[in-house]
Each structure stands twice: as C-alpha cells, then as structure tokens.
Design a protein around this motif. Sequence first.
Motif, short mmCIF file in Angstrom:
data_model
loop_
_atom_site.label_atom_id
_atom_site.label_comp_id
_atom_site.label_asym_id
_atom_site.label_seq_id
_atom_site.Cartn_x
_atom_site.Cartn_y
_atom_site.Cartn_z
N THR A 1 0.82 -1.22 0.00
CA THR A 1 0.00 0.00 0.00
C THR A 1 0.85 1.27 0.00
O THR A 1 0.36 2.35 0.31
N ALA A 2 2.13 1.15 -0.36
CA ALA A 2 3.04 2.30 -0.27
C ALA A 2 2.57 3.49 -1.09
O ALA A 2 2.82 4.64 -0.73
N PHE A 3 1.88 3.23 -2.19
CA PHE A 3 1.45 4.33 -3.07
C PHE A 3 0.17 5.01 -2.59
O PHE A 3 -0.23 6.02 -3.14
N VAL A 4 -0.51 4.42 -1.60
CA VAL A 4 -1.75 5.01 -1.09
C VAL A 4 -1.66 5.13 0.44
O VAL A 4 -2.55 4.67 1.16
N THR A 5 -0.61 5.75 0.92
CA THR A 5 -0.42 5.95 2.36
C THR A 5 -0.33 7.45 2.62
O THR A 5 0.75 8.01 2.80
N PRO A 6 -1.47 8.17 2.62
CA PRO A 6 -1.48 9.62 2.82
C PRO A 6 -1.29 9.99 4.28
O PRO A 6 -1.35 9.13 5.17
N HIS A 7 -1.04 11.27 4.53
CA HIS A 7 -0.89 11.75 5.90
C HIS A 7 -2.24 11.80 6.63
O HIS A 7 -2.30 11.68 7.84
N ASP A 8 -3.31 11.99 5.88
CA ASP A 8 -4.65 12.05 6.49
C ASP A 8 -5.08 10.63 6.87
O ASP A 8 -5.23 9.76 5.99
N PRO A 9 -5.30 10.36 8.16
CA PRO A 9 -5.68 9.00 8.59
C PRO A 9 -7.02 8.55 8.03
O PRO A 9 -7.31 7.35 8.03
N LEU A 10 -7.85 9.49 7.58
CA LEU A 10 -9.14 9.11 7.03
C LEU A 10 -9.04 8.70 5.56
O LEU A 10 -10.02 8.23 4.99
N ARG A 11 -7.86 8.87 4.97
CA ARG A 11 -7.69 8.53 3.56
C ARG A 11 -6.81 7.29 3.37
O ARG A 11 -6.53 6.90 2.24
N VAL A 12 -6.40 6.67 4.47
CA VAL A 12 -5.61 5.45 4.34
C VAL A 12 -6.49 4.33 3.81
O VAL A 12 -7.72 4.35 3.97
N ILE A 13 -5.86 3.35 3.19
CA ILE A 13 -6.62 2.22 2.64
C ILE A 13 -7.26 1.43 3.78
O ILE A 13 -6.69 1.28 4.85
N CYS B 1 -7.42 4.05 -4.74
CA CYS B 1 -8.71 3.55 -4.25
C CYS B 1 -9.83 4.37 -4.86
O CYS B 1 -9.69 5.59 -5.06
N LEU B 2 -10.93 3.72 -5.17
CA LEU B 2 -12.09 4.44 -5.70
C LEU B 2 -12.75 5.25 -4.59
O LEU B 2 -12.67 4.89 -3.41
N PRO B 3 -13.40 6.38 -4.95
CA PRO B 3 -14.09 7.19 -3.94
C PRO B 3 -15.10 6.35 -3.16
O PRO B 3 -15.86 5.57 -3.74
N ARG B 4 -15.12 6.53 -1.85
CA ARG B 4 -16.00 5.73 -0.99
C ARG B 4 -17.44 6.24 -1.05
O ARG B 4 -17.68 7.44 -1.07
N ARG B 5 -18.35 5.30 -1.02
CA ARG B 5 -19.77 5.66 -0.92
C ARG B 5 -20.15 5.97 0.52
O ARG B 5 -20.95 6.86 0.78
N THR B 6 -19.65 5.18 1.44
CA THR B 6 -19.89 5.40 2.87
C THR B 6 -18.60 5.07 3.62
O THR B 6 -17.73 4.36 3.10
N ALA B 7 -18.50 5.56 4.85
CA ALA B 7 -17.32 5.27 5.67
C ALA B 7 -17.70 5.35 7.14
O ALA B 7 -18.31 6.33 7.58
N PHE B 8 -17.37 4.31 7.90
CA PHE B 8 -17.64 4.28 9.33
C PHE B 8 -16.39 4.78 10.04
O PHE B 8 -15.33 4.17 9.98
N VAL B 9 -16.53 5.94 10.73
CA VAL B 9 -15.37 6.61 11.35
C VAL B 9 -15.66 6.88 12.82
O VAL B 9 -16.76 7.29 13.19
N ARG B 10 -14.65 6.66 13.65
CA ARG B 10 -14.73 7.04 15.07
C ARG B 10 -13.50 7.88 15.40
O ARG B 10 -12.51 7.90 14.64
N SER B 11 -13.50 8.56 16.54
CA SER B 11 -12.32 9.30 16.97
C SER B 11 -11.41 8.35 17.73
O SER B 11 -11.87 7.42 18.39
N THR B 12 -10.11 8.59 17.63
CA THR B 12 -9.15 7.78 18.37
C THR B 12 -9.03 8.30 19.79
O THR B 12 -9.53 9.37 20.14
N SER C 1 -6.21 9.09 21.09
CA SER C 1 -4.98 9.87 21.20
C SER C 1 -5.30 11.32 21.51
O SER C 1 -6.42 11.80 21.30
N SER C 2 -4.30 12.04 22.01
CA SER C 2 -4.49 13.45 22.37
C SER C 2 -4.78 14.30 21.13
O SER C 2 -5.34 15.39 21.22
N ARG C 3 -4.39 13.80 19.95
CA ARG C 3 -4.63 14.55 18.72
C ARG C 3 -6.07 14.41 18.23
O ARG C 3 -6.49 15.13 17.35
N SER C 4 -6.79 13.46 18.81
CA SER C 4 -8.19 13.23 18.45
C SER C 4 -8.37 13.09 16.94
O SER C 4 -9.17 13.77 16.31
N GLU C 5 -7.59 12.19 16.36
CA GLU C 5 -7.72 11.94 14.94
C GLU C 5 -8.89 11.00 14.68
O GLU C 5 -9.29 10.23 15.54
#
Length: 376
Positions: free
Chosen positions: A70-82, A102-113, A115-119
Amino acid sequence: MSSSYSFSFSAHLSTGLSAPHPLAPYGWDTAWEAEFAPYAAEGLVPGRVVRVDRGQCDVITADGLVRADTAFVTPHDPLRVICTGDWAAVETNGNPRYVRACLPRRTAFVRSTSSSRSEGQILAANVDHAVIAVSLAVELDLGRIERFLALAWESGAQPLVVLTKADLVPDPDGLSYLVRDVETTAPGVQVLPVSSATGEGVDVLAAVVAGGTSVLLGVSGAGKSTLANALLGEDVMAVQATRDVDGKGRHTTTTRNLLALPGGGVLIDTPGLRGVGLWDAGTGVGQVFSEIEDLAEGCRFHDCAHESEPGCAVLAAIEDGSLPERRLDSYRKLLRENRRIVAKTDARLRAEMLKDWKRINAAGRAALEAKRGHRR
C-alpha cells in the motif's frame, strides 16, 4: 492468513463465476465499473480490500486473492488510508504487487481515536448496513448503543441492533421488554434478538445482510465472531469465552476481515471496540434522538437549549413523562462531546465555544453577585 480463511475466499469466488462479473458477490456493480474505467485503461485490475496489516493488504480480484503493498496510497490524512471494504486499483504485474489507488467511498464508518490529537479512524468503507452487536449476557448499556448508532447513521449506512445471546433470557416477556427498551433508544432502527447457539433470529439477520455490505460492530464479548460464524455457516472466525464476572471478552478478532456470505452479501468483522468516540457526528446524533429534535420544532424559541426556557416543548415532554429524562441527558452529552471534537479542527467553532463559555461564566458571576447583594 489461516487456511480456513483462504479456503473461504476461493470457495465463495468459485460460486460467483456465473455472475456478470466474478467480483459481483463482493459488491461490484456497474457504478463501480464506471468509476474504475480510467484505471482499467492503465492496465490496472479492480479488487476489494479484504484485510489490511503492516503496510500491506489482501485484495480479492477476479483471478483470486492478491497480496499487495500500500506504499502508493499511504497519505498523511488518517481518514484517507486504505481500509477494509475499499475498492482498489491493483497493479498485478511484477513482484511485489501494488495498490495504486482507491475508488471514492460511498460510505465510511469513522470514530475518533483515544490519542491526544483526536484523529479520526476509519473502520470500514462502502458499507450498507452497520450491525451493532449487543450482548444480553450483561446489563444493557443504552448510552453505548446510542453512541454506536450515532456513528452508524453518520457513516451513511443503515443501522441494525442485534441482541446476541438471546438464549440467556429464557423468559419471553423479559426478552420482549429488553427489545422494547432498545427500540426506544433506537428510533427507526430494527432490533433483532439472536442466538448463535439455538439459531434464533439468524435466518432473519442473514436475509437482511444478504443485500449489500455489512460491518459487524460491538465491544469485546458481544459475540461478534460467533455470530459471523453462524452467518458464514462454518467456523472461520476464532472464538474465545467471555469472563463470567463481567461478560467481557478478549479481542478474538484482531483485524478487520471482509467475508462473502453464502446466502449473499458481504460481512466485515471488526475487533471489539473499547472506545466509541464520536467523530463529526452531529447529523448522526440528531438521527438517534430524532424524537427530541422533532419536539424542538415546537419550542417557543428557535435556539432553545432545553434548559429552563419558557415554552420549551422538550421540557414539557419531560414533565408529562412522554420523554425519558435519560434520553435528554444523553442527547446533551453526545452533542457536547461532538462539539468539542469538531472544534479541534474548526477555528470558527472554537471561537463560538469560547464566547459561549465567557457568557455563561459572566451570567454565573452576575447571579452570584446578586445573591450576595440580596443577603446584605
């Protein structure tokens, strides 16, 4: 990867060969095909991510399971990782193989971590149903259910609450009471009691998840892996006993795995979640507490905080007993939490919150001074 896990994929793939596309059992459709067209022109092949670990992922393609970097799709934004559930464009020529996009997502299940950064942390992508497993072996935690529901609604998926281990509640009246209690907590959501031990409700659940991709969520010990095995019809996922003292379990599932179901549909099993932090889930919170937001339409003031304002329809419902006070307390708590999370990345909202904090403090000081003056 275990042999049973690999066999499951090859077996399901072979059953889909008569379909219009070999990946149809995994959710491939004409819309995904249109999205993928530019990558097909580059000689890449489509595949769905079934597991991610250590900078690599397993991708199911028309030719079988592929291990890709996945080296080519490892962005800094944690919400855009594969993520498990993504549709990927894979370069299969050469070794190692690579996911190029990766193709654009139709839906995504996201929670906060935690960590102190609240990513934000993405748990599953392109999901149609969010199946929230809640064990009946322990006392119901309605507040936690509301959190899961808020994230589920926010993701764009349709939530479903599954009350597992229903065989531990042999009294039909008692079970009905528990179901009604959760239904009150989950307006607009199907609540289904299920027992993997007896098979109760499994056929109904299988019919629901047959249409699309489902993610299975819950805390450790909720019976997710056992439920996944019941839906798969074989012991693919490892299962561990829960502790008798508190009904909690160890993390049997350590990665998010995507599995094609024999009755149709795709299931993403996830590790037990210790924390269920909100992540920009204001719309989801509103959906969970839709009866409160409907009542608020009748408040005298459009910006009513439902604290002590005259003509508050929400407080009137508390007074006449039609709205449980616990629901309003939970609603306020989740809204405050979500507001704090959003404010960490929204300067305007931070300024508004600081202004509100100063106003409340000033009002408190004024009330205290007035009280002291009255005593004199």
